[in-house]
Design an enzyme around this catalytic site. Structure first.
Site, mmCIF file in Angstrom:
data_model
loop_
_atom_site.group_PDB
_atom_site.id
_atom_site.type_symbol
_atom_site.label_atom_id
_atom_site.label_comp_id
_atom_site.label_asym_id
_atom_site.label_seq_id
_atom_site.Cartn_x
_atom_site.Cartn_y
_atom_site.Cartn_z
ATOM 1 C CB VAL A 280 107.367 123.876 66.318
ATOM 2 C CG1 VAL A 280 108.034 124.965 67.949
ATOM 3 C CG2 VAL A 280 107.535 122.931 65.934
ATOM 4 C CB ALA A 281 103.331 128.320 66.747
ATOM 5 C CB ILE A 283 103.640 121.876 70.945
ATOM 6 C CG1 ILE A 283 102.855 120.630 70.187
ATOM 7 C CG2 ILE A 283 103.967 121.052 72.723
ATOM 8 C CD1 ILE A 283 103.140 119.305 69.676
ATOM 9 C CD GLU A 285 108.394 123.597 71.901
ATOM 10 O OE1 GLU A 285 107.234 123.327 70.737
ATOM 11 O OE2 GLU A 285 107.597 124.356 72.187
ATOM 12 C CG ASP A 327 97.775 106.928 113.778
ATOM 13 O OD1 ASP A 327 96.997 106.854 113.997
ATOM 14 O OD2 ASP A 327 99.130 106.686 114.119
ATOM 15 C CG ASP A 612 103.118 106.685 113.783
ATOM 16 O OD1 ASP A 612 101.873 105.159 113.733
ATOM 17 O OD2 ASP A 612 103.323 107.237 114.507
ATOM 18 C CG ASP A 616 99.243 104.514 109.920
ATOM 19 O OD1 ASP A 616 98.067 104.090 110.508
ATOM 20 O OD2 ASP A 616 100.047 104.522 110.790
ATOM 21 C CG ASP A 710 107.430 132.585 76.332
ATOM 22 O OD1 ASP A 710 107.684 133.756 75.927
ATOM 23 O OD2 ASP A 710 106.631 132.480 75.323
#
Length: 883
Positions: A280-281, A283, A285, A327, A612, A616, A710
């Site tokens: 868990v640490a 990754i 999350e 263009d 436009d 395109d 965090d």
């Protein structure tokens, strides 16, 4: 290659009749054979497939395994939190993907609902999707062309094809033009053809249907859109790579720790719990969600600068762009034909210097305004853009069309015809009849015998004709569209074309062009200074395109331009080699545009494409960043693009690139912050197991810090004020690692945070148990309440030190005090919020129960705060040496 065949060959090959068309039974047979005149739609992904794609990631699999293991060990709260994280990430991803491409659906809407065709010997109106190859379609002004047609008859027919070819002026059609001997004729030059979804602006005509649905030029575009695969942006690729690496690291470290613990004779369940904590640490999350939110906040900033971002990752890609393919019409130019030069009295001069008191110039104005079928007011205009430009010239010099027609009434006219390229009107001026003729200079000179020079009518000699033609050539070389005007007095307002269009008095020429936008040149120069090349891609003629490109500073030499026909003669490899020296691509088709974009990308460039029109759309989708016009852009172009310019202005692209670079810098700060924090957590747990200590952090502590503590500083770093000098830097290499130049910093800050967390844990154990002996740092048997107290100390120091560390990430070189401690108020607020939340957790009894923490005394708090500011002190010292 229907344009190479004669009318009769086409009719015979498609087994139809030009007078009566097809009968009902034949139509039914052909509908079964060719299908309806409708575009195929791409099959959309099912919800289950979308969910699988969202969770098909190494990090997610590890989190799922951690949740299952936590639940089986009785840690249900951990499992629930992990489950919420996984679900949130999947939901955010699916919402983004649900905004899937609607380009082909929009193309389908473009087909005209009903069309006039000949069936069973009568002209009838039928639904456009029931049209089949061989049908004879009747065209008239205002109608949309329902399929690709080989024209068999026309009268002054003009078709507006800008959505397909990009050419700004309606095309004059000619069913009898012979193109059989010509190779690779560009779409815009196939004047005996009419193409699906283009609009008839003038005249009438008839054509045989030679292609329906996916067999049309529009169908080819729909097919290109379907084949173009959405690629991940550089950031998405890097985040995916980071996820894989972190996932593998998490598995390896977890396995090593588990094995080490078993060797040390520890309890298997305890070690399994520690391995889960470590996984868990490892990754981050909250990283996918936070990056998405930071990009979304960047999108809001972009809107204020006239750029709407349709796909979030496009914001980050903007920072890497080093090629901007634009263009011409409407983006680099004003999309408004404007008279810029006139030639009268044997001199070329600017239109601003017209002298209405001069008879020759006055007659030129009258001819151009009176011999004109367009209308113009400031609020409304109708007709051919060329004729509208002439009316604007007249109005700017005091001759308004509406007033002029009342004063100088039109009595008769000879309409414009493509074979003679002239138009004539007869107007009454002060009781006298005047013939006014305008048109192509060659034909006009043939019909003229005199010239008006400063009010004096002189004989039109061969030398004077040569001077006029030289002036016309000089204006054409500047990419001006040249028209001439002549007049004569007549005694009779009635008569034939031959009566009117002879013995004319030539009076002058006008030169017009779709002029560049005033602010574009400065933006192109700014892009050049930022290491970004501007490339012009247009359906207009090579000479016109190069003249505009030279004026804007895009190209210097004619060798830097190339036409679509020339591109067809090059292999992909040859084009890829030549493209480095090319700046202007003229007379190109939709397929050419995709080739050009891909050739630039094959050379390692990050390409932005603007446009436009429907033509395109495939190249917008193929580019790293597709940019469409918000005002003039078709729905198809908008649907295929990543970004829409609400003001249709090239300068907005430059602003967007600047914003994109700053947003990327902020995302980088966010990622480095989160990963250095995660690395600190890994260090703390790994060293604890190595030293045979209990784990200083449990999964719920790590999840809380990663997802809540965090997240707020990470988001605040995402809106850090931009660097004013960012456009002085060269474009970022898309292959450059996100950790380029910061690996050591990441490692050192992780060590500092992990070391401080462990120190707090050791201090908590020793202080709670009253240990003063240093022979053994931590006893092998720690009472439950002492362990909880120590883990609380570690938990608070981990979160506080990470909060303080977020300040370091605002600048990697400048001191935080020099940059301005309070210039990012959101970050200060996030740090204070994090401190308050941590204080609440260790103060509210039921939260203490959930998080397995205990309250701290004043001494503990002072130690916690003292340890937490260490990362800031160390980084400030390092920055001094860096500077």
């Amino acid at each position: 290659m229907w344009y190479k065949k004669t009318e009769q060959e086409v009719i015979e090959e498609l087994n139809t009749d030009r007078k009566s068309g097809l009968n009902d039974s034949e139509v039914n047979i052909r509908i079964k054979k060719y299908g309806k005149n409708e575009f195929k739609e791409e099959k959309k992904k099912g919800l289950l497939k979308m969910i699988f794609e969202q969770i098909n990631d190494v990090m997610i699999y590890i989190l799922i395994a951690a949740a299952v293991a936590s639940a089986s060990l009785g840690e249900v709260s951990d499992a629930i939190i992990i489950g919420i994280v996984i679900t949130l990430n999947a939901v955010i991803g699916i919402i983004q993907e649900r905004k899937a491409e609607e380009a082909i659906k929009e193309l389908k809407k473009l087909s005209s609902p009903k069309s006039l065709v000949k069936r069973n010997g009568k002209v009838v109106e039928v639904p456009s999707n029931k049209i089949v190859p061989g049908d004879i379609v009747v065209l008239e002004a205002g109608r949309m062309v329902p399929a690709d047609l080989r024209l068999i008859d026309e009268a002054s027919l003009k078709i507006e094809e800008s959505s397909l070819t990009g050419e700004s002026v309606p095309v004059e059609k000619d069913s009898e033009i012979d193109l059989s001997g010509k190779e690779d004729v560009a779409l815009g030059d196939q004047r005996n053809m009419a193409f699906m979804s283009t609009v008839v602006t003038y005249g009438r005509g008839e054509g045989v249907v030679v292609g329906t649905a996916m067999d049309t030029e529009m169908g080819k575009i729909a097919d290109l859109l379907g084949k173009t695969v959405d690629e991940k942006t550089p950031l998405q690729k890097r985040l995916a790579d980071i996820g894989k690496v972190l996932g593998i690291i998490a598995l390896i470290i977890s396995a090593v720790i588990f094995g080490l613990g078993v060797i040390q004779g520890r309890d298997i369940f305890d070690m399994l719990f520690t391995a889960i904590s470590l996984a868990v640490a490892a990754i981050p999350e909250g990283l996918p969600a936070i990056v998405t939110i930071v990009l979304a906040m960047g999108v809001q900033k972009m809107i204020k600068r006239n750029a709407i971002i349709r796909k979030l990752p496009a914001v980050e890609t903007l920072g890497s762009v080093n090629i901007v393919c634009s263009d011409k019409t409407g983006t680099l130019t004003q999309n408004k034909m404007t008279v810029t030069k006139i030639y009268t009295n044997e001199e070329i001069k600017s239109v601003e210097n017209i002298d209405t008191q001069n008879e020759s110039e006055n007659m030129l104005l009258k001819a151009m305004v009176l011999c004109n079928d367009a209308t113009y007011t400031e609020k409304n205009q109708t007709g051919d853009p060329t004729e509208v430009a002439l009316l604007v010239m007249g109005e700017n010099n005091g001759l308004k069309k509406e007033e002029a027609e009342k004063q100088f009434k039109r009595l008769n006219e000879v309409p414009f015809e493509s074979d003679r390229k002239m138009m004539t009107t007869i107007n009454e001026i002060n009781g006298e009849y005047f013939v006014f003729t305008k048109g192509a200079i060659d034909n006009l000179l043939k019909a003229s015998t005199k010239i008006n020079v400063n009010g004096e009518e002189k004989e039109l000699t061969e030398d004077i004709k040569r001077d006029i033609l030289n002036a016309a050539e000089k204006m054409s070389s500047q990419a001006l569209r040249v028209l001439g005007a002549a007049y004569k007095k007549t005694d009779n307002k009635k008569g034939t074309r031959e009566d009117f269009e002879n013995d004319l008095v030539y009076t002058g020429l006008v030169g017009m062009i779709d002029p560049p936008r005033e602010e574009v040149k400065a933006s192109i120069n700014k892009c050049h200074n930022a290491g970004i090349k501007t490339i012009m891609i247009t359906g207009d003629h090579k000479k016109t395109a190069f003249a505009i490109a030279k004026e804007l500073g895009i190209a210097e030499r004619e060798e830097q331009s190339i036409s679509g026909v020339e591109i067809d003669k090059l292999s992909e490899k040859e084009l890829s080699n030549r493209i480095k020296d090319l700046r202007v691509f003229a007379r190109v088709s939709p397929e050419h545009k995709v080739k050009i974009v891909n050739a630039f990308r094959d050379n390692g460039n990050v390409v932005s494409m603007t446009g436009d029109g429907v033509n395109d759309a495939p190249s917008l989708k193929a580019a790293d960043i597709g940019v469409s016009m918000g005002i003039t852009g078709t729905d198809v172009a908008k649907s295929a693009s990543d970004m829409i310019l609400t003001d249709d202005n090239f300068s907005t692209i430059e602003h967007a690139i600047e914003e994109g670079r700053n947003i990327y810098k902020n995302i980088k700060k966010t990622i480095l912050f989160l990963l250095s924090c995660n690395f600190g957590e890994i260090i703390a747990i790994f060293l604890a197991v190595l030293f045979k200590w209990p784990t200083p952090l449990i999964p719920i502590h790590i999840l809380w810090v990663n997802l809540i503590t965090d997240s707020f500083p990470a988001l605040a770093l995402g809106v850090d004020p931009g660097d004013p000098d960012v456009m002085k830097e060269k474009p970022r290499d898309p292959k450059e690692s996100i950790f380029q130049g910061y690996k050591l910093s990441l490692f050192i800050n992780g060590l500092i945070i992990g070391g401080l967390t462990l120190f707090a844990f050791v201090y908590g154990v020793r202080n709670f148990m009253g240990i003063t002996d240093f022979n053994q740092i931590i006893p092998s048997d720690i009472p439950g309440n002492a362990l909880i107290h120590a883990q609380t100390m570690a938990f608070i120091v981990l979160s506080f030190s990470q909060l303080v560390h977020s300040l370091n990430l605002r600048s990697f070189e400048k001191s935080i005090f020099k940059k301005g401690l309070f210039t990012n108020k959101y970050l200060i607020g996030a740090i204070l919020l994090g401190i308050v939340l941590q204080a609440i957790i260790v103060s509210v009894p039921f939260l203490e129960e959930i998080f397995k923490v205990s309250s701290l005394n004043i001494t503990d708090w002072s130690i916690v705060l003292g340890l937490s500011i260490v990362p800031l002190i160390i980084n400030e010292i390092v920055k001094i040496f860096k500077r």
